[in-house]
Motif scaffolding. Structure first.
Motif, PDB file in Angstrom:
ATOM      1  N   THR A 139       8.977  -2.666   6.044  1.00  0.00           N
ATOM      2  CA  THR A 139       9.764  -3.493   5.136  1.00  0.00           C
ATOM      3  C   THR A 139       9.855  -4.915   5.684  1.00  0.00           C
ATOM      4  OG1 THR A 139      11.857  -3.020   6.244  1.00  0.00           O
ATOM      5  CG2 THR A 139      11.182  -1.497   4.488  1.00  0.00           C
ATOM      6  N   MET A 163       0.310   9.515   5.868  1.00  0.00           N
ATOM      7  CA  MET A 163       0.319   8.070   5.933  1.00  0.00           C
ATOM      8  C   MET A 163       1.745   7.591   6.209  1.00  0.00           C
ATOM      9  SD  MET A 163      -1.068   5.489   3.040  1.00  0.00           S
ATOM     10  CE  MET A 163      -0.807   3.772   3.169  1.00  0.00           C
ATOM     11  N   ALA A 164       1.852   6.637   7.094  1.00  0.00           N
ATOM     12  CA  ALA A 164       3.163   6.104   7.459  1.00  0.00           C
ATOM     13  C   ALA A 164       3.713   5.233   6.335  1.00  0.00           C
ATOM     14  CB  ALA A 164       3.050   5.287   8.738  1.00  0.00           C
ATOM     15  N   LYS A 165       5.038   5.136   6.295  1.00  0.00           N
ATOM     16  CA  LYS A 165       5.670   4.278   5.292  1.00  0.00           C
ATOM     17  C   LYS A 165       5.377   2.820   5.626  1.00  0.00           C
ATOM     18  CE  LYS A 165       9.858   5.308   3.961  1.00  0.00           C
ATOM     19  NZ  LYS A 165      11.283   5.628   3.977  1.00  0.00           N
ATOM     20  N   PRO A 166       5.209   1.985   4.596  1.00  0.00           N
ATOM     21  CA  PRO A 166       4.956   0.567   4.855  1.00  0.00           C
ATOM     22  C   PRO A 166       6.162  -0.098   5.525  1.00  0.00           C
ATOM     23  CG  PRO A 166       4.768   1.071   2.497  1.00  0.00           C
ATOM     24  CD  PRO A 166       5.199   2.315   3.190  1.00  0.00           C
ATOM     25  N   GLN A 176      12.111  -5.008   8.712  1.00  0.00           N
ATOM     26  CA  GLN A 176      11.454  -4.509   9.916  1.00  0.00           C
ATOM     27  C   GLN A 176      10.430  -5.521  10.440  1.00  0.00           C
ATOM     28  OE1 GLN A 176       9.999  -0.932   8.089  1.00  0.00           O
ATOM     29  NE2 GLN A 176      11.585   0.353   9.024  1.00  0.00           N
TER      30      GLN A 176
END
Length: 95
Positions: free
Chosen positions: A6, A1-4, A9
């Motif tokens: 921010t 799973m990709a990082k959320p 971003q």
């Protein structure tokens, strides 16, 4: 799973999508967040087309169990924020 993503971003992506600077994108994001927070806190609902619907739901008084001791405790009625995801977003993720 990709990082959320921010907030920094998200602001950068929003600024690029809008063709505006990051200051304007931050103001737009903060305004949308404030509107959603205010409306849901007052018991209303906000629908973001293509994303979903944010709303507040009341939960009744109920019995809960303390996982550490196993003791049953009466929990007072409270409110919880819910999000129903839009069909368009669900479909785009599953395609």
């Amino acid at each position: 799973m990709a990082k959320p993503m921010t907030k920094t971003q998200l602001v950068a992506a929003l600024a690029e999508e809008m063709g505006a600077d990051k200051k304007a994108a931050t103001a737009a994001l903060d305004a949308v967040t404030a509107i959603i927070t205010r409306e849901v806190a007052e018991g209303g609902a906000v629908t973001l087309p293509g994303v979903g619907k944010f709303y507040c739901r009341e939960r009744p008084e109920r019995m809960v169990r303390n996982p550490a001791t196993g003791e049953s405790i009466k929990k007072e009625a409270d409110k919880v924020v819910k999000v129903t995801i839009a069909k368009a977003l669900k479909d785009s993720v599953n395609d």
